[in-house]
Design a protein around this motif. Structure first.
Motif, PDB file in Angstrom:
ATOM      1  N   ARG A   4      -7.590  -4.957   5.839  1.00  0.00           N
ATOM      2  CA  ARG A   4      -7.936  -5.836   6.967  1.00  0.00           C
ATOM      3  C   ARG A   4      -8.998  -5.227   7.877  1.00  0.00           C
ATOM      4  NH1 ARG A   4      -2.360  -5.858   7.122  1.00  0.00           N
ATOM      5  NH2 ARG A   4      -2.416  -4.578   8.994  1.00  0.00           N
ATOM      6  N   LYS A   5      -9.343  -3.953   7.582  1.00  0.00           N
ATOM      7  CA  LYS A   5     -10.307  -3.205   8.395  1.00  0.00           C
ATOM      8  C   LYS A   5      -9.808  -3.012   9.819  1.00  0.00           C
ATOM      9  CE  LYS A   5     -14.207  -4.425   5.603  1.00  0.00           C
ATOM     10  NZ  LYS A   5     -14.395  -5.602   4.887  1.00  0.00           N
ATOM     11  N   THR A   6      -8.493  -2.830   9.949  1.00  0.00           N
ATOM     12  CA  THR A   6      -7.902  -2.546  11.253  1.00  0.00           C
ATOM     13  C   THR A   6      -7.322  -1.137  11.291  1.00  0.00           C
ATOM     14  OG1 THR A   6      -5.786  -3.519  10.571  1.00  0.00           O
ATOM     15  CG2 THR A   6      -7.350  -4.971  11.709  1.00  0.00           C
ATOM     16  N   MET A   7      -7.582  -0.345  10.267  1.00  0.00           N
ATOM     17  CA  MET A   7      -7.081   1.024  10.199  1.00  0.00           C
ATOM     18  C   MET A   7      -7.819   1.872  11.227  1.00  0.00           C
ATOM     19  SD  MET A   7      -5.270   3.470   8.879  1.00  0.00           S
ATOM     20  CE  MET A   7      -4.551   2.795   7.411  1.00  0.00           C
ATOM     21  N   ARG A   8      -7.050   2.574  12.027  1.00  0.00           N
ATOM     22  CA  ARG A   8      -7.646   3.512  12.973  1.00  0.00           C
ATOM     23  C   ARG A   8      -7.718   4.881  12.328  1.00  0.00           C
ATOM     24  NH1 ARG A   8      -3.745   2.482  17.799  1.00  0.00           N
ATOM     25  NH2 ARG A   8      -3.538   4.681  17.346  1.00  0.00           N
ATOM     26  N   LYS A   9      -8.693   5.662  12.739  1.00  0.00           N
ATOM     27  CA  LYS A   9      -8.817   6.997  12.168  1.00  0.00           C
ATOM     28  C   LYS A   9      -7.737   7.902  12.719  1.00  0.00           C
ATOM     29  CE  LYS A   9     -12.537   8.448  15.247  1.00  0.00           C
ATOM     30  NZ  LYS A   9     -13.897   8.875  15.327  1.00  0.00           N
ATOM     31  N   PRO A  10      -7.333   8.904  12.008  1.00  0.00           N
ATOM     32  CA  PRO A  10      -7.749   9.211  10.641  1.00  0.00           C
ATOM     33  C   PRO A  10      -7.038   8.298   9.633  1.00  0.00           C
ATOM     34  CG  PRO A  10      -6.086  10.780  11.327  1.00  0.00           C
ATOM     35  CD  PRO A  10      -6.357   9.884  12.508  1.00  0.00           C
ATOM     36  N   LEU A  11      -7.697   8.062   8.516  1.00  0.00           N
ATOM     37  CA  LEU A  11      -7.115   7.230   7.467  1.00  0.00           C
ATOM     38  C   LEU A  11      -5.903   7.947   6.889  1.00  0.00           C
ATOM     39  CD1 LEU A  11      -7.244   4.729   5.654  1.00  0.00           C
ATOM     40  CD2 LEU A  11      -8.825   5.978   4.169  1.00  0.00           C
ATOM     41  N   LYS A  12      -4.750   7.294   6.963  1.00  0.00           N
ATOM     42  CA  LYS A  12      -3.505   7.892   6.474  1.00  0.00           C
ATOM     43  C   LYS A  12      -3.215   7.460   5.043  1.00  0.00           C
ATOM     44  CE  LYS A  12       1.406   8.056   7.257  1.00  0.00           C
ATOM     45  NZ  LYS A  12       2.511   7.212   7.515  1.00  0.00           N
ATOM     46  N   ASP A  13      -3.315   6.146   4.780  1.00  0.00           N
ATOM     47  CA  ASP A  13      -2.998   5.663   3.433  1.00  0.00           C
ATOM     48  C   ASP A  13      -3.792   4.411   3.107  1.00  0.00           C
ATOM     49  OD1 ASP A  13      -1.755   3.738   4.977  1.00  0.00           O
ATOM     50  OD2 ASP A  13       0.175   3.899   4.005  1.00  0.00           O
ATOM     51  N   VAL A  14      -3.919   4.192   1.812  1.00  0.00           N
ATOM     52  CA  VAL A  14      -4.556   2.996   1.283  1.00  0.00           C
ATOM     53  C   VAL A  14      -3.513   2.303   0.425  1.00  0.00           C
ATOM     54  CG1 VAL A  14      -6.390   2.133  -0.222  1.00  0.00           C
ATOM     55  CG2 VAL A  14      -6.839   4.074   1.302  1.00  0.00           C
ATOM     56  N   ASP A  15      -3.221   1.045   0.743  1.00  0.00           N
ATOM     57  CA  ASP A  15      -2.220   0.277   0.003  1.00  0.00           C
ATOM     58  C   ASP A  15      -2.910  -0.577  -1.054  1.00  0.00           C
ATOM     59  OD1 ASP A  15      -0.067   1.182   1.653  1.00  0.00           O
ATOM     60  OD2 ASP A  15      -0.741  -0.207   3.193  1.00  0.00           O
ATOM     61  N   MET A  16      -2.467  -0.426  -2.301  1.00  0.00           N
ATOM     62  CA  MET A  16      -3.029  -1.188  -3.419  1.00  0.00           C
ATOM     63  C   MET A  16      -1.932  -1.978  -4.111  1.00  0.00           C
ATOM     64  SD  MET A  16      -5.601   1.317  -5.544  1.00  0.00           S
ATOM     65  CE  MET A  16      -5.841   0.108  -6.847  1.00  0.00           C
ATOM     66  N   VAL A  17      -2.175  -3.264  -4.302  1.00  0.00           N
ATOM     67  CA  VAL A  17      -1.284  -4.073  -5.125  1.00  0.00           C
ATOM     68  C   VAL A  17      -1.844  -4.030  -6.537  1.00  0.00           C
ATOM     69  CG1 VAL A  17      -0.402  -6.392  -5.581  1.00  0.00           C
ATOM     70  CG2 VAL A  17      -0.617  -5.585  -3.230  1.00  0.00           C
ATOM     71  N   ILE A  18      -0.983  -3.670  -7.482  1.00  0.00           N
ATOM     72  CA  ILE A  18      -1.361  -3.625  -8.888  1.00  0.00           C
ATOM     73  C   ILE A  18      -0.702  -4.829  -9.549  1.00  0.00           C
ATOM     74  CG2 ILE A  18      -1.361  -2.263 -11.008  1.00  0.00           C
ATOM     75  CD1 ILE A  18      -2.663  -0.853  -8.517  1.00  0.00           C
ATOM     76  N   VAL A  19      -1.499  -5.842  -9.891  1.00  0.00           N
ATOM     77  CA  VAL A  19      -0.942  -6.999 -10.581  1.00  0.00           C
ATOM     78  C   VAL A  19      -0.794  -6.597 -12.044  1.00  0.00           C
ATOM     79  CG1 VAL A  19      -1.203  -9.434 -11.156  1.00  0.00           C
ATOM     80  CG2 VAL A  19      -2.003  -8.586  -8.940  1.00  0.00           C
ATOM     81  N   VAL A  20       0.459  -6.437 -12.435  1.00  0.00           N
ATOM     82  CA  VAL A  20       0.804  -5.900 -13.739  1.00  0.00           C
ATOM     83  C   VAL A  20       0.709  -6.994 -14.800  1.00  0.00           C
ATOM     84  CG1 VAL A  20       2.652  -4.758 -15.042  1.00  0.00           C
ATOM     85  CG2 VAL A  20       2.320  -4.222 -12.632  1.00  0.00           C
ATOM     86  N   SER A  21       0.209  -6.613 -15.961  1.00  0.00           N
ATOM     87  CA  SER A  21       0.107  -7.551 -17.076  1.00  0.00           C
ATOM     88  C   SER A  21       1.478  -8.149 -17.388  1.00  0.00           C
ATOM     89  CB  SER A  21      -0.447  -6.846 -18.315  1.00  0.00           C
ATOM     90  OG  SER A  21      -1.742  -6.369 -18.044  1.00  0.00           O
ATOM     91  N   GLU A  22       1.499  -9.416 -17.678  1.00  0.00           N
ATOM     92  CA  GLU A  22       2.742 -10.172 -17.864  1.00  0.00           C
ATOM     93  C   GLU A  22       3.634  -9.608 -18.966  1.00  0.00           C
ATOM     94  OE1 GLU A  22       5.563 -12.785 -16.812  1.00  0.00           O
ATOM     95  OE2 GLU A  22       3.704 -12.438 -15.722  1.00  0.00           O
ATOM     96  N   GLU A  23       3.052  -8.993 -19.974  1.00  0.00           N
ATOM     97  CA  GLU A  23       3.851  -8.453 -21.082  1.00  0.00           C
ATOM     98  C   GLU A  23       4.892  -7.447 -20.607  1.00  0.00           C
ATOM     99  OE1 GLU A  23       1.439  -4.944 -23.106  1.00  0.00           O
ATOM    100  OE2 GLU A  23       0.136  -6.628 -22.567  1.00  0.00           O
ATOM    101  N   PHE A  24       4.668  -6.814 -19.466  1.00  0.00           N
ATOM    102  CA  PHE A  24       5.602  -5.804 -18.983  1.00  0.00           C
ATOM    103  C   PHE A  24       6.827  -6.403 -18.300  1.00  0.00           C
ATOM    104  CE2 PHE A  24       1.601  -3.415 -19.224  1.00  0.00           C
ATOM    105  CZ  PHE A  24       2.027  -2.434 -20.110  1.00  0.00           C
ATOM    106  N   ARG A  25       6.782  -7.671 -17.955  1.00  0.00           N
ATOM    107  CA  ARG A  25       7.944  -8.300 -17.317  1.00  0.00           C
ATOM    108  C   ARG A  25       9.174  -8.186 -18.225  1.00  0.00           C
ATOM    109  NH1 ARG A  25       8.144 -12.233 -13.067  1.00  0.00           N
ATOM    110  NH2 ARG A  25       5.942 -12.675 -13.368  1.00  0.00           N
TER     111      ARG A  25
END
Length: 148
Positions: A55-76
């Motif tokens: 969202r570009k609202t992170m204040r310094k220092p950068l602590k973490d980066v959150d990533m959503v990994i959309v997993v391939s359906e075969e793994f369900r």
């Protein structure tokens, strides 16, 4: 512009809060690298950033980066169901792929997030939290339904 004016004061304040451009670039680069590694391994069908960094609202220092990994359906089916491991299986697979590419990476160092695999890279001053998810079967405008 008069430095005591309200717009100038907000400009100074905004600049003081901005992330270091080199750190921001490193975070974007690492997001892209992780995406490539997990996509090439056939695990991720896509990824996206979320949270304050996205969202570009992170204040310094950068602590973490959150990533959503959309997993391939075969793994369900492979990961979910009686005795198949569920979220732990998803996290373990993500971890194995990250370790192959970044052998010095460490996992869940700061804490053990319930819905994310926290990755610490020796060349980054921030962590990356990987959140596995499956695309919503009803798929409304690219919405993601979190599972695990």
């Amino acid at each position: 512009m008069d430095p005591t004016s309200t717009p100038a004061a907000f400009g100074i304040f905004d600049t003081a809060l901005n992330l270091d451009p080199a750190v921001r670039d490193k975070a974007m680069q690492r997001h892209q690298e992780i995406t490539e590694v997990l996509t090439r391994a056939g695990i991720a069908s896509s990824t996206s950033l979320q949270g304050s960094f996205a969202r570009k609202t992170m204040r310094k220092p950068l602590k973490d980066v959150d990533m959503v990994i959309v997993v391939s359906e075969e793994f369900r089916k492979a990961w979910f169901g009686t005795g198949k491991g569920g979220p732990a299986a998803a996290m373990a697979r993500l971890r194995r792929e990250i370790e192959k590419h970044w052998p010095a990476a460490r996992f869940d160092v700061d804490d053990k997030p319930a819905h994310a695999l926290q990755v610490t890279f020796p060349d980054c001053v921030f962590t990356v939290d990987l959140v596995p998810a499956f695309a919503d079967a009803k798929r409304r405008r690219g919405c993601v339904h979190r599972r695990p």
